[in-house]
Design an enzyme around this catalytic site. Structure first.
Site, PDB file in Angstrom:
ATOM      1  N   ASN A   1       0.882  -1.174   0.000  1.00  0.00           N
ATOM      2  CA  ASN A   1       0.000   0.000   0.000  1.00  0.00           C
ATOM      3  C   ASN A   1       0.914   1.217   0.000  1.00  0.00           C
ATOM      4  O   ASN A   1       1.422   1.625   1.040  1.00  0.00           O
ATOM      5  CB  ASN A   1      -0.906  -0.014   1.228  1.00  0.00           C
TER       6      ASN A   1
ATOM      7  N   ARG B   1      -2.502  -2.102  -3.605  1.00  0.00           N
ATOM      8  CA  ARG B   1      -3.710  -1.290  -3.450  1.00  0.00           C
ATOM      9  C   ARG B   1      -3.610  -0.100  -4.383  1.00  0.00           C
ATOM     10  O   ARG B   1      -2.645   0.667  -4.345  1.00  0.00           O
ATOM     11  CB  ARG B   1      -3.838  -0.796  -2.009  1.00  0.00           C
TER      12      ARG B   1
ATOM     13  N   HIS C   1     -12.844   2.715  -0.349  1.00  0.00           N
ATOM     14  CA  HIS C   1     -12.842   1.677   0.699  1.00  0.00           C
ATOM     15  C   HIS C   1     -13.460   0.366   0.195  1.00  0.00           C
ATOM     16  O   HIS C   1     -13.968  -0.428   0.971  1.00  0.00           O
ATOM     17  CB  HIS C   1     -13.614   2.134   1.951  1.00  0.00           C
TER      18      HIS C   1
ATOM     19  N   ARG D   1     -12.416  15.504   7.077  1.00  0.00           N
ATOM     20  CA  ARG D   1     -13.196  15.834   5.886  1.00  0.00           C
ATOM     21  C   ARG D   1     -14.630  16.167   6.273  1.00  0.00           C
ATOM     22  O   ARG D   1     -15.206  15.553   7.164  1.00  0.00           O
ATOM     23  CB  ARG D   1     -13.194  14.675   4.895  1.00  0.00           C
TER      24      ARG D   1
ATOM     25  N   GLU E   1      -8.289  -5.414   4.931  1.00  0.00           N
ATOM     26  CA  GLU E   1      -8.099  -5.048   3.535  1.00  0.00           C
ATOM     27  C   GLU E   1      -6.886  -5.744   2.923  1.00  0.00           C
ATOM     28  O   GLU E   1      -6.907  -6.115   1.743  1.00  0.00           O
ATOM     29  CB  GLU E   1      -7.968  -3.535   3.422  1.00  0.00           C
TER      30      GLU E   1
END
Length: 406
Positions: A10, A92, A181, A242, A385
């Site tokens: 990643n 990823r 996601h 955010r 993940e």
């Protein structure tokens, strides 16, 4: 192919997270992180399954140096990149647009398409590309597989994916809801079905991925039919930094009245909004401590966070028509009992409730926290993940008939 190991990478703009997994039993042989790449005070943390964790500090000028440092640590443990046991490297990749709906073996055309998507993922795709190219240089003979965050959401119908703006303009600039996601939502929805003892195609799940970044999805029979993040990861739930959903005219107002530039507003909405903008903290543990101490600003931030979460639960309940489970995952979802309790409070009419005792119990595995007679299961399902990326990568390279899905 004889190898049973998959290395998952990643690659971020200034970091590389990695895990080496043995797909025979799903065991993690090593995990690590190289951070502050290109900055002063670079650091590598490496933890082999059979040994003590190690930490190195020193200059790591670029991703090439980062992956070479990772390879050296794996070599020390007898797990080097040259091992015949290594079957593939899974990467990823945040944005795959509409083209990439499945994990894909990387070739020049795939790299070019990931690069073409940089305008809609300027913070992520460049770093993802750098990681892939660096890994290719280290092991040019090994399959490199891209697993896309957006892929799981490509099953959304056009009624969910389209924004109500001029079609020609939207198509010309690739403006639509992509969602993110995706590897987490795919894994958690499937694990929730397993927890219920049912097949994924028979289960409707609302997945709430609540970390510093947060997103919700409506999953019908194993397929995503709606998700809260949109063209970028900014839309949807209130997040750590955010804003989530905001009237688009706020941007024009800040430009005209506040004299702010597009870049300044981008920074405001992505880095200085959400929980940190509301109360100065983006760590839910600290916010809850402040709430319990009577801090009104933290209390309002928590209430806004929960209000948005409830709106999405209700909306996705309506989209799905029938809901079998609501699954909480990621850092906040897995660890904050107050968030889970507040998110479903007052939704008993929809069949949603948590058992206070079960909700308070901390655990590492997937578990139900709803009363035994609840009409809708409420679950805590730890996301994985890296395992999802590894599983998709391994399945692809073992399928000799699908070596090129581009």
């Amino acid at each position: 192919m004889s190898g049973s190991r998959v290395l998952v990478l990643n690659s971020g703009s200034s970091s590389v997270k990695y895990q080496l997994l043995d797909m025979r039993d799903g065991g993690r042989l090593a995990v690590g992180l190289v951070e502050r790449i290109g900055e002063s005070g670079s650091r590598l943390k490496h933890s082999p399954a059979d040994g003590e964790s190690r930490e190195r500090n020193g200059s790591v000028p670029d991703h090439d140096a980062a992956l070479k440092a990772m390879a050296a640590e794996l070599d020390r443990d007898g797990l080097g990149l040259g091992s015949p046991e290594l079957a593939a490297i899974g990467h990823r990749v945040v944005h795959g647009g509409l083209r990439f709906t499945e994990p894909t073996v990387v070739d020049d055309a795939v790299l070019a398409e990931i690069e073409r998507l940089i305008p809609v993922a300027p913070l992520h795709n460049p770093a993802n590309l750098t990681g892939i190219r660096t890994a290719q240089a280290l092991r040019p003979d090994l399959p490199q597989v891209a697993v896309f965050d957006t892929a799981f959401h490509t099953t959304m119908p056009e009624s969910a994916a389209r924004y109500a703006i001029d079609v020609e303009t939207a198509d010309a600039h690739r403006v639509r809801r992509y969602g993110f996601h995706g590897t987490s939502h795919a894994y958690v929805s499937r694990e929730t079905a397993r927890l219920l003892g049912r097949a994924p195609e028979d289960v409707n799940v609302i997945v709430l991925h609540l970390g510093n970044g947060a997103s919700a999805s409506a999953v019908r029979g194993g397929r995503c039919v709606d998700t809260s993040m949109g063209l970028t990861p900014l839309e949807g739930l209130v997040m750590g930094t955010r804003s989530g959903d905001t009237d688009p005219a706020v941007i024009f107002h800040l430009m005209r009245v506040g004299g702010m530039s597009a870049d300044e507003i981008d920074t405001l909405l992505n880095k200085r909004s959400g929980l940190i903008g509301l109360c100065g903290d983006n760590d839910m543990r600290e916010i809850r401590r402040r709430v319990d101490a009577g801090d009104e600003r933290a209390g309002l931030a928590f209430d806004i966070y929960i209000h948005r979460l409830k709106k999405y639960i209700g909306a996705y309940y309506a989209v799905l028509g029938r809901v079998d489970a609501v699954a909480f995952t990621a850092g906040v979802g897995e660890n904050s009992a107050p968030v889970r309790e507040a998110a479903v409070a007052g939704l008993e009419g929809l069949g949603l409730a948590v058992d206070g005792g079960l909700n308070a119990v901390r655990g590492d595995g997937a578990r139900l926290i709803s009363p035994a007679d609840a009409r809708v299961a409420v679950a805590v399902v730890p996301t994985d993940e890296e395992m999802e990326i590894a599983a998709q990568t391994y399945a692809l390279v073992n399928d000799s008939g699908n070596q090129n899905l581009t």
